[in-house]
Structures are given as structure tokens and as C-alpha cells.
Write a protein that holds these residues in place. Sequence first.
Motif, PDB file in Angstrom:
ATOM      1  N   LEU A  51     -75.647  45.723  92.604  1.00 20.66           N
ATOM      2  CA  LEU A  51     -74.784  44.752  93.281  1.00 20.66           C
ATOM      3  C   LEU A  51     -75.659  43.668  93.882  1.00 20.66           C
ATOM      4  O   LEU A  51     -76.697  43.964  94.474  1.00 20.66           O
ATOM      5  CB  LEU A  51     -73.978  45.429  94.390  1.00 20.66           C
ATOM      6  CG  LEU A  51     -72.958  46.467  93.951  1.00 20.66           C
ATOM      7  CD1 LEU A  51     -72.305  47.101  95.170  1.00 20.66           C
ATOM      8  CD2 LEU A  51     -71.908  45.833  93.065  1.00 20.66           C
ATOM      9  N   LYS A  52     -75.246  42.447  93.734  1.00 25.94           N
ATOM     10  CA  LYS A  52     -76.040  41.342  94.272  1.00 25.94           C
ATOM     11  C   LYS A  52     -76.124  41.391  95.794  1.00 25.94           C
ATOM     12  O   LYS A  52     -77.098  40.951  96.379  1.00 25.94           O
ATOM     13  CB  LYS A  52     -75.453  40.015  93.801  1.00 25.94           C
ATOM     14  CG  LYS A  52     -75.548  39.854  92.305  1.00 25.94           C
ATOM     15  CD  LYS A  52     -74.844  38.616  91.804  1.00 25.94           C
ATOM     16  CE  LYS A  52     -74.923  38.593  90.281  1.00 25.94           C
ATOM     17  NZ  LYS A  52     -74.103  37.599  89.678  1.00 25.94           N
ATOM     18  N   THR A  53     -75.103  41.994  96.419  1.00 23.45           N
ATOM     19  CA  THR A  53     -75.078  42.039  97.880  1.00 23.45           C
ATOM     20  C   THR A  53     -75.859  43.202  98.467  1.00 23.45           C
ATOM     21  O   THR A  53     -76.238  43.171  99.633  1.00 23.45           O
ATOM     22  CB  THR A  53     -73.625  42.140  98.382  1.00 23.45           C
ATOM     23  OG1 THR A  53     -73.021  43.286  97.794  1.00 23.45           O
ATOM     24  CG2 THR A  53     -72.845  40.883  98.020  1.00 23.45           C
ATOM     25  N   ASP A  54     -76.085  44.272  97.682  1.00 23.41           N
ATOM     26  CA  ASP A  54     -76.771  45.447  98.202  1.00 23.41           C
ATOM     27  C   ASP A  54     -77.479  46.165  97.053  1.00 23.41           C
ATOM     28  O   ASP A  54     -76.846  46.852  96.261  1.00 23.41           O
ATOM     29  CB  ASP A  54     -75.771  46.397  98.872  1.00 23.41           C
ATOM     30  CG  ASP A  54     -76.460  47.524  99.624  1.00 23.41           C
ATOM     31  OD1 ASP A  54     -77.666  47.741  99.433  1.00 23.41           O
ATOM     32  OD2 ASP A  54     -75.773  48.197 100.411  1.00 23.41           O
ATOM     33  N   SER A  55     -78.790  46.040  97.001  1.00 16.45           N
ATOM     34  CA  SER A  55     -79.542  46.550  95.855  1.00 16.45           C
ATOM     35  C   SER A  55     -79.713  48.068  95.847  1.00 16.45           C
ATOM     36  O   SER A  55     -80.140  48.633  94.850  1.00 16.45           O
ATOM     37  CB  SER A  55     -80.923  45.889  95.802  1.00 16.45           C
ATOM     38  OG  SER A  55     -81.664  46.246  96.951  1.00 16.45           O
ATOM     39  N   ILE A  56     -79.392  48.772  96.960  1.00 16.03           N
ATOM     40  CA  ILE A  56     -79.555  50.224  96.966  1.00 16.03           C
ATOM     41  C   ILE A  56     -78.226  50.969  96.943  1.00 16.03           C
ATOM     42  O   ILE A  56     -78.203  52.196  96.947  1.00 16.03           O
ATOM     43  CB  ILE A  56     -80.388  50.690  98.185  1.00 16.03           C
ATOM     44  CG1 ILE A  56     -79.684  50.343  99.494  1.00 16.03           C
ATOM     45  CG2 ILE A  56     -81.784  50.115  98.152  1.00 16.03           C
ATOM     46  CD1 ILE A  56     -80.293  51.002 100.710  1.00 16.03           C
ATOM     47  N   GLU A  57     -77.137  50.277  96.924  1.00 15.26           N
ATOM     48  CA  GLU A  57     -75.837  50.935  96.948  1.00 15.26           C
ATOM     49  C   GLU A  57     -75.320  51.186  95.547  1.00 15.26           C
ATOM     50  O   GLU A  57     -75.636  50.452  94.618  1.00 15.26           O
ATOM     51  CB  GLU A  57     -74.827  50.091  97.740  1.00 15.26           C
ATOM     52  CG  GLU A  57     -73.539  50.800  98.044  1.00 15.26           C
ATOM     53  CD  GLU A  57     -73.714  52.171  98.680  1.00 15.26           C
ATOM     54  OE1 GLU A  57     -73.436  53.176  98.001  1.00 15.26           O
ATOM     55  OE2 GLU A  57     -74.128  52.257  99.836  1.00 15.26           O
ATOM     56  N   PHE A  58     -74.563  52.219  95.420  1.00 14.03           N
ATOM     57  CA  PHE A  58     -73.831  52.654  94.234  1.00 14.03           C
ATOM     58  C   PHE A  58     -74.694  53.325  93.182  1.00 14.03           C
ATOM     59  O   PHE A  58     -75.192  52.708  92.259  1.00 14.03           O
ATOM     60  CB  PHE A  58     -73.010  51.531  93.610  1.00 14.03           C
ATOM     61  CG  PHE A  58     -71.753  51.242  94.364  1.00 14.03           C
ATOM     62  CD1 PHE A  58     -70.891  52.259  94.722  1.00 14.03           C
ATOM     63  CD2 PHE A  58     -71.444  49.962  94.727  1.00 14.03           C
ATOM     64  CE1 PHE A  58     -69.734  51.999  95.427  1.00 14.03           C
ATOM     65  CE2 PHE A  58     -70.278  49.680  95.434  1.00 14.03           C
ATOM     66  CZ  PHE A  58     -69.428  50.707  95.790  1.00 14.03           C
TER      67      PHE A  58
END
Length: 159
Positions: free
Chosen positions: A86-93
Amino acid sequence: MSYKILVLSLAMVFISSCKEQDQKAIENVETEEISEKNRKGLNGTWELIGFYNYKDNVVVDSFSNNTISRQIKMYSDNRVMWCKLLKTDSIEFFGYGTYNYGDGNLTEKLEFGSAFMNDVIQEKQEFNFKLELSENRFEQIEIDEDGNKIYSENYKRVE
């Protein structure tokens, strides 16, 4: 003189037959590689390329994934791991667990994941999908309680 011609002719026939054998061996290896790839099933690395929305089990809308995010799934013999950039959070999902498939169905049982996914996993660990699998593409389709298709994630084989 005729003895030399006979020996030369036999040598040429021998060389020629070796080349045919080599070609047949190469064709057999190529056929075995294709068969092995077909047997891999889900094993490998897959990239999410898009989605389908269904109504009355018919695709009514489709859209690409390339503008939203990037998602990769990797399957080994019985383990699955996926991650989404995700562009907003590189460690999520991301999620990790086991899977099995057969008879057109795919079940993934997640053990752990990113912070958001761990909250989801506390509520629901097992995810069941209808599976449509070909050599280099698969669709995991969400089904409602009546067995109707809702939406699908569509993947292409990367490796």
C-alpha cells in the motif's frame, strides 16, 4: 576404396542417428518440464491483476489492480503467504498460513498476519473460496451463503 566409402557411410548414419536421439531426448525433457509445470497447481508466485464483481453468477464489472496497490501470493506445497503493498503503509497487509484445494475449492487458514490482519484472524481464521485454476492464472471467488458468486480476485503466475 569401397571399404573407405562403406566406413564413411556407416559413420554418417551413426552421427545422423545420434542427432535424432538428441532431438528426441530434448523433446522428452521439454514435455516433462511442461507436465511438471502443470502438476505444480498453485505452487509458485502469483500477482493479483484484477477483480470481478458478479450478479446472478455472471461477471457484471471488472477492474484492474495496478492503480490501487500491488499484491503477491506465494504457495508452497501446503503453505500460503500473501503481501500487499500500500502506498500509504509499506508494512501493512500480509498473512501467513496453510491451504488446501481440490474439487474447485480453495481453503486458506491463516495463522498470523499484519496488525490489521491479526484483528481479522481473531474473528475468522479460515477463508473458503471457489477456485478456477489454469496453468498460469487463477481466480479465487467469494461465494455467498446460497452458493452464488459475489466477487473474485484474479491472479497471474509470476514464477
